[in-house]
Design a protein around this motif. Structure first.
Motif, short mmCIF file in Angstrom:
data_model
loop_
_atom_site.label_atom_id
_atom_site.label_comp_id
_atom_site.label_asym_id
_atom_site.label_seq_id
_atom_site.Cartn_x
_atom_site.Cartn_y
_atom_site.Cartn_z
N ALA A 1 -5.75 -30.88 16.92
CA ALA A 1 -5.88 -32.09 16.43
C ALA A 1 -4.61 -32.65 15.58
CB ALA A 1 -7.16 -32.40 15.96
N THR A 2 -4.11 -31.59 14.93
CA THR A 2 -3.07 -31.90 14.12
C THR A 2 -1.81 -32.26 14.97
OG1 THR A 2 -4.10 -30.53 12.42
CG2 THR A 2 -1.62 -31.17 12.02
N GLY B 1 -5.78 -34.23 11.38
CA GLY B 1 -6.53 -33.81 12.29
C GLY B 1 -7.38 -32.68 11.95
N SER B 2 -8.56 -32.47 12.60
CA SER B 2 -9.54 -31.42 11.97
C SER B 2 -9.22 -29.85 12.57
CB SER B 2 -10.81 -31.84 12.75
OG SER B 2 -10.96 -31.54 13.96
N LEU C 1 -8.89 -37.36 13.56
CA LEU C 1 -8.80 -36.56 14.99
C LEU C 1 -9.50 -35.19 15.04
CD1 LEU C 1 -5.15 -37.34 16.06
CD2 LEU C 1 -6.97 -39.02 16.21
N ARG C 2 -10.78 -35.33 15.53
CA ARG C 2 -11.95 -34.50 15.27
C ARG C 2 -11.64 -33.68 16.89
NH1 ARG C 2 -16.96 -35.38 12.03
NH2 ARG C 2 -17.21 -33.23 12.67
N ASP C 3 -11.42 -32.42 16.72
CA ASP C 3 -11.41 -31.54 18.04
C ASP C 3 -12.65 -31.28 18.64
OD1 ASP C 3 -10.25 -29.75 19.67
OD2 ASP C 3 -9.37 -28.42 18.19
N LEU D 1 -6.68 -36.62 22.56
CA LEU D 1 -6.46 -37.17 21.42
C LEU D 1 -5.03 -37.80 21.18
CD1 LEU D 1 -7.63 -33.90 19.28
CD2 LEU D 1 -8.95 -36.30 19.49
N THR E 1 0.73 -38.19 7.69
CA THR E 1 -0.33 -37.33 8.90
C THR E 1 -0.37 -35.97 8.40
OG1 THR E 1 1.83 -36.56 10.20
CG2 THR E 1 0.63 -38.64 10.67
N ALA F 1 -2.12 -35.58 15.74
CA ALA F 1 -1.96 -36.44 14.41
C ALA F 1 -0.55 -36.72 14.25
CB ALA F 1 -2.67 -35.76 13.31
#
Ligand SMILES: O=P(O)(O)OC[C@H]1O[C@@H](O)[C@H](O)[C@@H](O)[C@@H]1O
Length: 398
Positions: A243-244, A238-239, A311-313, A364, A264, A247
Motif C-alpha cells: 500500500a505504501t 499506506g498500511s 490506503l489499506r491493504d 490502490l 506520503t 501511496a
C-alpha cells in the motif's frame, strides 16, 4: 523573485460543478489525461504481449543473479518499487531501485540491470544501460521503440521491450511495469502468472469505468476523493509495504497532475514520527478552531487543513507473503483512523481488492490516479502540461 513570466494559470478554489460536466472536463483536458489513464488495463495486456515477443528467456541462461537493479527516474523508477513489493520479502535476491545516472559501484557480471525509460532517453536509464554493458552485467531495457535506449540494448545484445509512447511517462506506469515484472519472472524472482495479469487488467478496466468522466461525483470514487482533497494538504499513508508503493505513486500524481503538496509514506514508519502532524497547526489545532457554520466560499486559505488518505491493504495477502503479521498492520490502520477522528481530521480510506499482489496494488492505484486528474481539472490546471517541469528541464539543460 516573481517576474510574471511563468505563465501559471488556474483557480485557487476548486470548481466542484465542473466535475459533473463531461463536456467541460473534456475541454479542460486537451491532452486527454483521463483517456490515457483509462488505458491502464489495455497497457497491461499490450505490454504483456510485447514482452512475450522479446527473448526474455536468455536472462535465465546464467542462473539466478546476485542482485537486480532497476534503473530509471520518475515513473520509470517507480516500476522498481512495484517489482520489489510484488516479489515480496521472500524474494531470494535484493531488488534495488537506482534513480541517478550509472549503476551502483558494486554492480558486476553477477547482477542484472533493468533500465527503464518511457521516452527511451533519460540520462539516468541510458547511463545505467551503458554502465551495465561495460561491466558485463546482464541487461534488459524497457522503453520507447527506436530510442537511444533501444540502440544501447542492441549494441549490448540485450533484450529490449518496446513500449509505445503515449503521454507523459506518469500515464504509462502499467505499460512500463509489466515488462519489468516479466523480466524478473524469467529470472525466477517473482510469481506473476497470466491469470494475475488478466485479472489486474480487468480490475483496472473496471476502476476506469467507475471513474469515467460521465459518472457523477456521488457515484464516482475518484471525483469524490478529489473533492474531499480540494483545498487541503493530503497526507497519504499506506498500511503495508504494498500500500505504501501506491501511496508514493499518489504523491507523484498529486504533485505533478494536481500540483498539490503531499506527504506520503508507510504507516508503520509514520506512527513513530510523522503521525505528529495530526496534532499540529494544519491538523487538530486547525480543526479545533474551525467555525463549522462558516461559509466555505469565504475561506481565505488560513483554514488550510490536513486530509488523511489511508490506503489499506485489506489483509488479503497470504501470511507467508509478508514480513509483519497482518493483524499488526490492521490494528495500526484502525489506530490512525481513530487518531484522525479524535482530532477532527477527515480521512478517506481506499481498501485493496483482488487476489494477487499485483491486482491489489492496481486497486490502490487506479482511483487515486483518476482523483489527481479530477483535482487538477477542478482547479483549471491542465494535468498533462506542467510548466514547472518543462521550465526546470530548460533551466537545468536536461
Ligand atoms: O521515463 P522517462 O522518459 O525516462 O522519463 C523519466 C521522468 O522524466 C521526467 O523528466 C518526467 O517529468 C517524468 O514524468 C518522467 O517519469
Amino acid at each position: 523573485m516573481i517576474d510574471g513570466t511563468a505563465g501559471v494559470s488556474g483557480r485557487r478554489d476548486a470548481d466542484e460543478a465542473l466535475l459533473d460536466n463531461p463536456q467541460a472536463l473534456a475541454e479542460a483536458d486537451p491532452g486527454g489525461m483521463l483517456r490515457h489513464t483509462a488505458s491502464a488495463g489495455a497497457q497491461v495486456r499490450e505490454s504483456a504481449a510485447l514482452a512475450a515477443e522479446a527473448n526474455l528467456a536468455v536472462l535465465a541462461d546464467d542462473g539466478r543473479p546476485r542482485a537486480v537493479v532497476i534503473a530509471g527516474i520518475g515513473t520509470a523508477g517507480r516500476t522498481g518499487d512495484v517489482l520489489a513489493t510484488v516479489a515480496g520479502p521472500r524474494c531470494p535476491v535484493p531488488i534495488i531501485g537506482h534513480r541517478s545516472a550509472g549503476v551502483p559501484g558494486w554492480v558486476g557480471a553477477a547482477d542484472v540491470v533493468i533500465a527503464v525509460s518511457a521516452s527511451g532517453r533519460s540520462p539516468e536509464a541510458l547511463g545505467a544501460a551503458e554502465a551495465a554493458h561495460r561491466r558485463g552485467a546482464r541487461l534488459v531495457a524497457v522503453g520507447a521503440p527506436d530510442s537511444q535506449l533501444q540502440s544501447i540494448a542492441e549494441q549490448a545484445r540485450a533484450p529490449f521491450i518496446p513500449v509505445p509512447r503515449r503521454a507523459p511517462a506518469r500515464a504509462s506506469l502499467w505499460a512500463l511495469t509489466v515488462p519489468v515484472l516479466l523480466a524478473a519472472r524469467s529470472l525466477g524472482l517473482v510469481k506473476v502468472n497470466e491469470a494475475d495479469l488478466a485479472e489486474t487488467a480487468a480490475r483496472l478496466d473496471a476502476d476506469a469505468d467507475r471513474c469515467r468522466s460521465a459518472a457523477e461525483s456521488f457515484v464516482n470514487p475518484a471525483k469524490s476523493l478529489a473533492l474531499g482533497l480540494a483545498g487541503s494538504i493530503p497526507i497519504v499513508w499506506g498500511s503495508s509495504p504494498l500500500a505504501t508503493v501506491a501511496a508514493r505513486r499518489f504523491g507523484d500524481t498529486l504533485s505533478a497532475n494536481a500540483r498539490y503538496p503531499v506527504v506520503t509514506g508507510a504507516l508503520g514508519e509514520a506512527g513513530r514520527g510523522r503521525v505528529g502532524l495530526l496534532d499540529g497547526v494544519f491538523g487538530g489545532l486547525a480543526e479545533g478552531e474551525r467555525d463549522i457554520f462558516a461559509d466555505p466560499a469565504e475561506d481565505d486559505g488560513e483554514g488550510t487543513r490536513l486530509r488523511l488518505v489511508l490506503l489499506r491493504d485489506g489483509g488479503l495477502n497470504a501470511e507467508d507473503d509478508t514480513d509483519e503479521p497482518l493483524a499488526v498492520e490492521e490494528r495500526r490502520a484502525d489506530a490512525v483512523q481513530t487518531l484522525a477522528e479524535r482530532r477532527g481530521v477527515r480521512c478517506d480510506v481506499v481498501t485493496a481488492e483482488g487476489g494477487s499482489a499485483l491486482e491489489r496494488l492496481a486497486s490502490l492505484i487506479a482511483v487515486p490516479d483518476f482523483a489527481s486528474i479530477y483535482l487538477a481539472l477542478a482547479h483549471g490546471l491542465d494535468p498533462m502540461a506542467v510548466p514547472a517541469i518543462t521550465e526546470m528541464k530548460e533551466l537545468s539543460n536536461q
